[in-house]
Design a protein around this motif. Sequence first.
Motif, PDB file in Angstrom:
ATOM      1  N   CYS A   9       7.256 -70.654 -58.259  1.00 27.81           N
ATOM      2  CA  CYS A   9       8.519 -71.295 -58.634  1.00 27.81           C
ATOM      3  C   CYS A   9       8.795 -71.093 -60.118  1.00 27.81           C
ATOM      4  O   CYS A   9       7.935 -71.332 -60.962  1.00 27.81           O
ATOM      5  CB  CYS A   9       8.462 -72.788 -58.306  1.00 27.81           C
ATOM      6  N   CYS A  15      16.977 -74.764 -54.870  1.00 29.17           N
ATOM      7  CA  CYS A  15      16.564 -75.554 -53.699  1.00 29.17           C
ATOM      8  C   CYS A  15      17.043 -76.998 -53.818  1.00 29.17           C
ATOM      9  O   CYS A  15      17.536 -77.585 -52.846  1.00 29.17           O
ATOM     10  CB  CYS A  15      15.059 -75.493 -53.514  1.00 29.17           C
ATOM     11  N   CYS A  53      15.860 -69.211 -52.443  1.00 31.59           N
ATOM     12  CA  CYS A  53      14.956 -69.196 -53.605  1.00 31.59           C
ATOM     13  C   CYS A  53      14.793 -67.749 -54.073  1.00 31.59           C
ATOM     14  O   CYS A  53      14.395 -66.894 -53.288  1.00 31.59           O
ATOM     15  CB  CYS A  53      13.598 -69.782 -53.228  1.00 31.59           C
TER      16      CYS A  53
HETATM   17 FE1  F3S Z   1      11.701 -73.031 -57.687  1.00 29.61          FE
HETATM   18 FE2  F3S Z   1      12.786 -71.512 -55.915  1.00 29.61          FE
HETATM   19 FE3  F3S Z   1      13.414 -74.008 -55.993  1.00 29.61          FE
HETATM   20  S1  F3S Z   1      12.372 -70.974 -58.033  1.00 29.61           S
HETATM   21  S2  F3S Z   1      13.231 -74.547 -58.145  1.00 29.61           S
HETATM   22  S3  F3S Z   1      11.419 -73.177 -55.518  1.00 29.61           S
HETATM   23  S4  F3S Z   1      14.781 -72.350 -55.521  1.00 29.61           S
END
Ligand code: F3S
Length: 61
Positions: A9, A15, A53
């Motif tokens: 992430c 998200c 994502c």
């Molecule tokens: Fe991270 Fe992906 Fe959510 S980069 S903040 S998991 S959309």
Amino acid sequence: MYASVSSDCIGCAACESICPQVFRMNGFGIAEAYINPIPQELEKLTKDAANNCPVEAITIE
Ligand code: F3S
């Protein structure tokens, strides 16, 4: 259905924008899935969030 966010992430927050019922940013700027298992009525939104994502950090199983 369960959702988890990996260390890939980058904190883009897509998200959380798409499905704030399931994902929220923690104090380190990383997303967390805080409802598990995912309620049936939120499964589609959760999948949408995972599919949007940019680094594919969300795993659904
Ligand atoms: Fe991270 Fe992906 Fe959510 S980069 S903040 S998991 S959309």
